[in-house]
Write a protein that holds these residues in place. Structure first.
Motif, mmCIF file in Angstrom:
data_model
loop_
_atom_site.group_PDB
_atom_site.id
_atom_site.type_symbol
_atom_site.label_atom_id
_atom_site.label_comp_id
_atom_site.label_asym_id
_atom_site.label_seq_id
_atom_site.Cartn_x
_atom_site.Cartn_y
_atom_site.Cartn_z
ATOM 1 N N LEU A 84 13.763 -10.520 8.342
ATOM 2 C CA LEU A 84 13.319 -9.346 9.083
ATOM 3 C C LEU A 84 12.002 -8.830 8.489
ATOM 4 N N THR A 85 11.171 -8.261 9.358
ATOM 5 C CA THR A 85 10.078 -7.421 8.890
ATOM 6 C C THR A 85 10.537 -5.987 9.104
ATOM 7 N N VAL A 86 10.812 -5.296 8.011
ATOM 8 C CA VAL A 86 11.377 -3.953 8.072
ATOM 9 C C VAL A 86 10.286 -2.938 7.748
ATOM 10 N N VAL A 87 10.114 -1.980 8.636
ATOM 11 C CA VAL A 87 9.174 -0.880 8.430
ATOM 12 C C VAL A 87 10.013 0.394 8.325
ATOM 13 N N THR A 88 9.771 1.198 7.300
ATOM 14 C CA THR A 88 10.608 2.376 7.115
ATOM 15 C C THR A 88 9.864 3.458 6.349
ATOM 16 N N ASN A 89 10.288 4.685 6.555
ATOM 17 C CA ASN A 89 9.821 5.804 5.727
ATOM 18 C C ASN A 89 10.931 6.296 4.811
ATOM 19 N N SER A 90 11.991 5.508 4.672
ATOM 20 C CA SER A 90 13.175 5.892 3.912
ATOM 21 C C SER A 90 13.279 5.122 2.599
ATOM 22 N N ILE A 91 13.394 5.849 1.493
ATOM 23 C CA ILE A 91 13.597 5.204 0.195
ATOM 24 C C ILE A 91 14.884 4.387 0.195
ATOM 25 N N GLY A 92 15.963 4.959 0.740
ATOM 26 C CA GLY A 92 17.248 4.278 0.737
ATOM 27 C C GLY A 92 17.220 2.975 1.508
ATOM 28 N N VAL A 93 16.620 2.980 2.687
ATOM 29 C CA VAL A 93 16.508 1.751 3.480
ATOM 30 C C VAL A 93 15.701 0.704 2.724
ATOM 31 N N ALA A 94 14.610 1.128 2.106
ATOM 32 C CA ALA A 94 13.781 0.188 1.352
ATOM 33 C C ALA A 94 14.573 -0.483 0.231
ATOM 34 N N GLN A 95 15.371 0.298 -0.490
ATOM 35 C CA GLN A 95 16.160 -0.266 -1.580
ATOM 36 C C GLN A 95 17.202 -1.252 -1.071
ATOM 37 N N LEU A 96 17.769 -0.987 0.091
ATOM 38 C CA LEU A 96 18.816 -1.855 0.630
ATOM 39 C C LEU A 96 18.283 -3.202 1.120
ATOM 40 N N LEU A 97 17.094 -3.207 1.713
ATOM 41 C CA LEU A 97 16.647 -4.396 2.442
ATOM 42 C C LEU A 97 15.478 -5.134 1.814
ATOM 43 N N ALA A 98 14.798 -4.542 0.845
ATOM 44 C CA ALA A 98 13.681 -5.235 0.199
ATOM 45 C C ALA A 98 14.189 -6.412 -0.626
ATOM 46 N N ASN A 99 13.419 -7.504 -0.617
ATOM 47 C CA ASN A 99 13.741 -8.687 -1.427
ATOM 48 C C ASN A 99 15.140 -9.212 -1.154
ATOM 49 N N HIS A 100 15.552 -9.194 0.104
ATOM 50 C CA HIS A 100 16.891 -9.655 0.477
ATOM 51 C C HIS A 100 16.793 -10.558 1.703
ATOM 52 N N ASN A 101 17.355 -11.759 1.616
ATOM 53 C CA ASN A 101 17.422 -12.697 2.745
ATOM 54 C C ASN A 101 16.066 -12.975 3.385
ATOM 55 N N GLY A 102 15.033 -12.999 2.563
ATOM 56 C CA GLY A 102 13.706 -13.326 3.083
ATOM 57 C C GLY A 102 13.032 -12.202 3.844
ATOM 58 N N ASN A 103 13.535 -10.979 3.745
ATOM 59 C CA ASN A 103 12.922 -9.849 4.439
ATOM 60 C C ASN A 103 11.552 -9.518 3.853
ATOM 61 N N ARG A 104 10.691 -8.969 4.724
ATOM 62 C CA ARG A 104 9.444 -8.349 4.286
ATOM 63 C C ARG A 104 9.585 -6.857 4.553
ATOM 64 N N LEU A 105 9.393 -6.054 3.542
ATOM 65 C CA LEU A 105 9.659 -4.620 3.629
ATOM 66 C C LEU A 105 8.357 -3.833 3.461
ATOM 67 N N HIS A 106 8.093 -2.955 4.414
ATOM 68 C CA HIS A 106 6.922 -2.083 4.357
ATOM 69 C C HIS A 106 7.408 -0.638 4.261
ATOM 70 N N LEU A 107 7.221 -0.013 3.106
ATOM 71 C CA LEU A 107 7.568 1.391 2.909
ATOM 72 C C LEU A 107 6.327 2.228 3.179
ATOM 73 N N LEU A 108 6.397 3.061 4.221
ATOM 74 C CA LEU A 108 5.238 3.830 4.638
ATOM 75 C C LEU A 108 4.889 4.904 3.621
ATOM 76 N N GLY A 109 3.590 5.124 3.442
ATOM 77 C CA GLY A 109 3.133 6.192 2.573
ATOM 78 C C GLY A 109 3.204 7.535 3.278
ATOM 79 N N GLY A 110 2.677 8.551 2.628
ATOM 80 C CA GLY A 110 2.717 9.890 3.191
ATOM 81 C C GLY A 110 3.342 10.867 2.224
ATOM 82 N N GLU A 111 3.565 12.080 2.708
ATOM 83 C CA GLU A 111 4.152 13.117 1.871
ATOM 84 C C GLU A 111 5.659 12.922 1.764
ATOM 85 N N MET A 112 6.161 12.867 0.532
ATOM 86 C CA MET A 112 7.585 12.666 0.306
ATOM 87 C C MET A 112 8.334 13.984 0.439
ATOM 88 N N ARG A 113 9.395 13.981 1.271
ATOM 89 C CA ARG A 113 10.286 15.132 1.374
ATOM 90 C C ARG A 113 11.584 14.776 0.688
#
Length: 268
Positions: free
Chosen positions: A125-154
């Motif tokens: 999967l190519t996963v795009v997210t603004n969520s820290i939790g989603v990034a931790q779950l899916l990054a570096n797993h089963n060949g995924n490419r993970l893009h964690l969006l920048g911006g102001e953290m809430r």
């Protein structure tokens, strides 16, 4: 026997992981970060809860006391622990509609996090997210490419928002976007308490071929002040109960499919 006053190496590592996650985390994402089993994480959480370092909730824990990042993060994670079975069932309805190799956006919603856990079965999967939790779950797993969006953290949502987030997101062509909401209105569609989150959903829907909304039925009766995308842009609503007559008619008018997440029979 009283618990030891000196934390073990594993307990220290788990506390550090929780701090990096903004003060709270699900067992699955903590296990991924620490490269241990979820059972090991659960045992460590139980030990830390005995000495008051964390508070256990269904599916994970959040920091309390001097090491805490505050009540806002804790409040978010309590929402993560609400109606977990219903959210798991919603995720199982979404899973067959997302195939290996797709480009998928996942937001910061608690139900969306259950979808992210289910998507660990998918590959490349190519996963795009603004969520820290989603990034931790899916990054570096089963060949995924993970893009964690920048911006102001809430910290209350453990996610990024604002103009930088929107600009980065607009560069992607998404096959599917999976969204949550604070409320769902028959008149206005998706509603949000935060204006920045509502604005971000408009950028998301403009970039996505399909937009899935995942929410428990409690949101059908909630209210919020900020409107999200045009409801006609919503392709699918997945929830744990049928909508009322007014919302059901609105879904038909919008051209939005409804899918009911039904409980898994006991013993399956």
């Amino acid at each position: 026997m009283l618990p030891s006053a000196t934390p073990s190496h594993r307990e220290v590592a788990l506390l550090d992981a929780l701090r990096r996650l903004g003060g709270s985390g699900r067992s699955a994402e903590l296990a991924t970060m620490l490269d241990v089993s979820e059972e090991t994480v659960r045992r460590t959480i139980k030990s830390l809860a005995k000495v008051g370092s964390v508070e256990r909730v269904h599916g994970g824990a959040h920091l309390v006391g001097p090491g805490s990042t505050g009540q806002r993060s804790a409040s978010f994670f309590r929402r993560m622990g609400e109606n977990p079975r219903e959210k798991q069932e919603i995720a199982q309805v979404v899973l067959p509609r997302i195939c290996d190799g797709m480009t998928v956006f996942l937001d910061v919603g608690s139900t969306t996090s259950f979808v992210a856990e289910a998507l660990r079965l998918r590959r490349n999967l190519t996963v795009v997210t603004n969520s820290i939790g989603v990034a931790q779950l899916l990054a570096n797993h089963n060949g995924n490419r993970l893009h964690l969006l920048g911006g102001e953290m809430r910290s209350d949502d453990r996610g990024t928002f604002g103009p930088v987030t929107e600009q980065q997101l607009a560069r992607f062509a998404l096959d599917v976007a999976v969204l949550s909401a604070d409320a769902l209105s028959a008149k206005h569609g998706l509603l949000f308490h935060n204006a920045a989150e509502a604005q971000l959903t408009m950028t998301i829907t403009a970039a996505a071929e399909q937009v899935f909304v995942v929410t428990t039925h409690a949101k059908f009766s909630e209210q919020a002040p900020h409107r999200g995308p045009l409801p006609q842009q919503l392709d699918l609503l997945v929830s744990d109960r049928e909508p009322g007559k007014k919302l059901a008619r609105a879904l038909v008018d919008w051209g939005t499919e409804f899918a009911l997440a039904q409980p898994t029979p006991e013993g399956d």
